[in-house]
Design a protein around this motif. Structure first.
Motif, short mmCIF file in Angstrom:
data_model
loop_
_atom_site.label_atom_id
_atom_site.label_comp_id
_atom_site.label_asym_id
_atom_site.label_seq_id
_atom_site.Cartn_x
_atom_site.Cartn_y
_atom_site.Cartn_z
N LEU B 90 0.79 -1.25 0.13
CA LEU B 90 -0.12 0.03 0.08
C LEU B 90 1.04 1.43 0.02
N ALA B 91 0.61 2.28 -0.84
CA ALA B 91 1.19 3.42 -0.84
C ALA B 91 1.14 4.22 0.51
N GLU B 92 2.17 4.63 0.97
CA GLU B 92 2.57 5.35 2.10
C GLU B 92 2.20 4.62 3.18
N GLU B 93 2.35 3.18 3.22
CA GLU B 93 1.87 2.49 4.52
C GLU B 93 3.07 1.43 4.37
N PRO B 94 4.13 1.70 5.49
CA PRO B 94 5.11 0.73 5.49
C PRO B 94 4.48 -0.52 6.17
N PRO B 95 5.11 -1.63 5.74
CA PRO B 95 4.57 -3.07 6.58
C PRO B 95 4.79 -2.72 8.20
N PRO B 96 4.01 -3.58 8.73
CA PRO B 96 4.52 -3.52 10.24
C PRO B 96 5.52 -4.20 10.82
N ASP B 97 6.12 -3.62 12.14
CA ASP B 97 6.96 -4.25 12.71
C ASP B 97 6.96 -5.73 13.32
N PHE B 98 5.54 -5.82 13.47
CA PHE B 98 5.22 -6.76 14.27
C PHE B 98 3.64 -7.14 14.06
N ILE B 99 3.48 -8.37 13.97
CA ILE B 99 1.86 -8.68 13.63
C ILE B 99 1.43 -9.40 15.16
N VAL B 100 0.40 -9.08 15.56
CA VAL B 100 -0.38 -9.74 16.57
C VAL B 100 -1.55 -10.25 15.62
N CYS B 101 -1.71 -11.73 15.46
CA CYS B 101 -2.70 -12.46 14.77
C CYS B 101 -3.69 -13.03 15.80
N GLY B 122 7.07 -14.05 7.10
CA GLY B 122 8.17 -13.85 7.68
C GLY B 122 8.16 -12.41 8.52
N VAL B 123 7.21 -12.13 8.90
CA VAL B 123 7.19 -10.61 9.84
C VAL B 123 6.96 -11.23 11.10
N PRO B 124 7.90 -10.78 11.87
CA PRO B 124 7.45 -11.37 13.55
C PRO B 124 6.18 -11.20 13.92
N MET B 125 5.74 -12.38 14.84
CA MET B 125 4.38 -12.48 15.07
C MET B 125 4.18 -13.14 16.24
N VAL B 126 2.89 -12.76 16.83
CA VAL B 126 2.63 -13.59 18.26
C VAL B 126 1.23 -13.96 17.80
#
Lengths: 85, 624
Positions: B90-101, B122-126
């Protein structure tokens, strides 16, 4: 005479409110933005500036007839789920 | 969770999960947001961001509540936005540092596919194992540590609806160092075989984690077999709806009488207290006659909503969707249209907004076009007024005749919508049929608290409308109905010589062929602002037409003035009635074009006129 003035004021207020409520939000915001710009021009009194600025703020908020319908309760059901696995 | 200390460390968290997993509740719990938590479609379409400061590290967490998604293979706009956000597309939206699923602990079989796909980017997740208390109380068995080991990511139990239900999650987040910004791995939409492999992996992980679902109670299984039966199911649904409309009339009788007596009493008191003049006329004939005529229908609206809320809370509504899917499919509508159409019974505005969950544009447009044919709650006062005036309250077998007529009108709206959809889907908006797949929640008794809150919200919305826009329009209508005053020596009520009288007579030329007099024709105009205003307008106009009469007597007034053919014609008009201005504006906003709202207004006006014309002519012929 006083009675007629009072009735006139109530009717004018009702007309203003109805027009405000029924005008589409984007048109309302455009109109009040222009008004606020006009109110901020040098030479205008602070009361005018405050009033036009307050109107501009009010235009951002939801108002009027069905604009609160989204907040009213609509029956819900659990969302549909896809099962392509 | 908000702290005051200035922080230097910050982390961008994305809350991801399937719809209805409690993600928004957890978002509110973490950020302290005052956002309303609701389940109906559309609520998580918009971007929602909040923040909180961790208690230990004083780290600032910026939390994004992403739209619900079942997987990273989108079928709706919501799911596409979630996928693109997570993959940094998404434009102007960097990917998250961390995902809470966030996963629903009572429905892991459905939730784990998304967990596995997220792990693979591959994004760190909990994983937040939400509703873990509910799962335990219902008898679900799971070894959390084994699940954690099998998935290879931390799994934390949360209870988003409880105070401090997010504590363990926050502690876990605080115990971790900042993962640093990491670009997601490349993602390609999986093939069918790969999806099957993922599902196999889900089953393996669950088996290895000792996951056991409780056996369903036999009584509930039997109930479902009956409720979902192809013959008994629709019969039960029809019986429930029948009962609801009967109750709307029979249960509401005495509270309506109380309101009517109150309004009439206040009118008589004002009549006796205020001196004769414009102010008295404004209060008695304008405000009280108009607003009082609408206010009286509050009990009926609340009874209708009581049943809708109770059916929704009990878990019956999705089953009704399933039962109606065949009917919807037969006219070419998508099964996903059910929820927007159901919402339209409250108001077409949220119903039209809820069509955003329909992925196919043509399906969505067809649903938008027919949404106003569902009988919104604003039409109930109009129906109730005419039915009370013309349909006797007598028994037809075990049923009340007035309730039967109301049921027929609601049913008429549904049939009309299906017919219009049938035509649209075979002409301008042709698409293939998309089958409906529903998750059916467990049955449970409706929560009294939920019912009370829902009814209170509905009451507030209704009274707010009555006290604002309806009041303003009634004052304007009173002015138009009172001025100019009649010339000296003029005969008949003053209103005949007023602006409203003139406008009404111009409009009468158009509406006379369908049996509407000038008062009805005039009332249709403010009814465009909100449909129930038509009732208030009739109250004001008839109050001023009946010199000196007290407010609160609209029902006998129209019963004496209108013919039965006219009343039936007006009922037919309101089944198709061109929608209120707000609906048109929302259609324009949702379709980004004036073409659809204009086409909608034109076809509804034509249908309403045709239906009223046929009804009036047939009824006049039969009754003469």
């Amino acid at each position: 005479m006083l009675e007629n003035l009072l009735v006139g004021a109530i009717v004018v207020a009702a007309v203003f409110y109805a027009a405000w409520s029924l005008t589409p939000g984007s048109a309302r915001r455009n109109l009040t933005r222009h008004l606020a710009d006009w109110g901020r021009r040098p030479g205008r009194s602070s009361i005018v500036a405050h009033a036009t600025s307050a109107l501009e703020q009010a235009a951002v908020r939801k108002s009027g007839d069905c604009s609160n319908c989204g907040a009213s309760h609509a029956p819900r059901a659990t969302e549909q789920r896809r099962n392509d696995g | 969770m908000n702290g005051q200390a200035v922080t230097v460390d910050s982390m961008r968290l994305a809350l991801v999960g399937v719809p209805n997993c409690g993600k928004t509740a957890l978002f509110n719990r973490l950020t302290g947001s005052r956002q309303h938590v609701a389940n109906y479609a559309g609520v998580t379409v918009e971007r929602k961001e909040g923040s909180f400061v961790g208690p230990a590290r004083r780290r600032l967490y910026k939390v994004l509540d992403l739209p619900g998604a079942y997987s990273l293979t989108p079928t709706t706009l919501d799911e596409a936005i979630t996928r693109d956000f997570l993959l940094g597309r998404l434009a102007e939206e960097p990917p998250p540092d961390f995902i809470v699923c966030v996963v629903d602990a009572t429905n892991l079989r459905l939730n784990l596919r998304l967990v596995i796909e997220l792990r693979d980017i591959g994004v760190p997740m909990v994983v937040a194992l939400n509703m873990s208390d509910l799962a335990a109380s219902r008898g679900f068995q799971l070894d959390r540590a084994r699940l954690e080991a099998e998935l290879g990511v931390p799994v934390i139990e949360t209870v988003a609806v409880d105070a401090h239900g997010e504590r363990k999650l926050v502690e876990r987040l605080e115990s971790m160092p900042h993962p640093g910004r990491r670009q997601p791995l490349a993602w390609h939409d999986p093939t069918f075989r790969q999806i099957q492999d993922t599902q196999r992996e889900v089953r393996r992980v669950l088996r290895a984690s000792g996951y056991v679902e409780p056996l369903r109670k036999q009584a509930l299984a039997r109930l479902d077999a009956l409720v979902m039966h192809p013959i008994a199911g629709p019969a039960i649904l029809a019986a429930i709806l029948f009962f609801v409309f009967q109750a709307v009339f029979t249960w509401a009788a005495w509270p309506m009488e109380v309101i009517d007596t109150g309004v009439s009493g206040l009118g008589a008191w004002l009549q006796g207290t205020l001196p004769d003049g414009a102010l008295r006329s404004l209060f008695v004939d304008g405000i009280l006659a108009g607003v009082g005529s609408v206010l009286i229908f509050l009990p009926q609206i609340l009874i209708l909503f009581f049943f809708i809320l109770a059916l929704e809370d009990s878990g019956y509504l999705p089953r009704a969707a399933y039962l109606l899917d065949r009917l919807m499919g037969s006219v070419g509508l998508s099964g996903r249209a059910f929820i927007p159409l159901l919402s339209s019974f409250a108001c077409a505005v949220p119903g039209i907004m809820a069509t955003r969950t329909i992925p196919n544009l043509r399906d969505r447009l067809a649903t938008i076009m027919i949404a106003p044919l569902m009988t919104c709650s604003a039409r109930l006062p109009v129906y109730a007024l005419i039915i009370a005036a013309f349909i006797p309250s007598r028994a037809v077998g075990p049923f009340n005749l007035q309730g039967l007529v109301l049921f027929t009108l609601y049913f008429g709206g549904i049939i009309a919508a299906m017919l219009v959809a049938f035509v649209l889907k075979r002409t301008a908006l042709k698409t293939a049929y998309h089958p409906l797949l529903l998750e059916l929640p467990e049955y449970h008794w409706p929560h009294l608290n939920n019912l009370a809150i829902g009814l209170w919200e509905r009451t507030k919305v209704f009274l707010q409308r009555v006290g604002t826009i309806i009041l303003a329009l009634m004052i304007i209508l009173w002015f138009l109905s009172s001025y100019p005053t009649p010339p000296p020596g003029a005969e008949g009520p003053a209103i005949v010589h007023s602006f409203a009288g003139m406008i009404g007579r111009w409009l009468e030329v158009v509406f006379a062929p369908i049996g509407f007099n000038w008062q009805i024709s005039l009332a249709l105009v403010p009814g465009l602002a909100a449909r129930e205003v038509a009732v208030g307008a009739l109250g004001t106009v008839y109050s001023l037409s009946n010199d000196g009469d007290v407010a609160g007597t609209l029902v006998p007034m129209i019963a004496q003035t209108w013919s039965l053919a006219t009343a039936l014609s007006l009922l037919a008009w309101y089944v198709f009635a061109p929608q209120c201005i707000s609906t048109l504006v929302v259609v324009k906003r949702e379709t980004n074009s004036w073409r659809y709202p204009l086409a909608m207004a034109a076809y509804l006006f034509a249908l309403a006129y045709l239906a009223s014309f046929v009804t009036y002519r047939v009824a006049s012929g039969l009754l003469s």
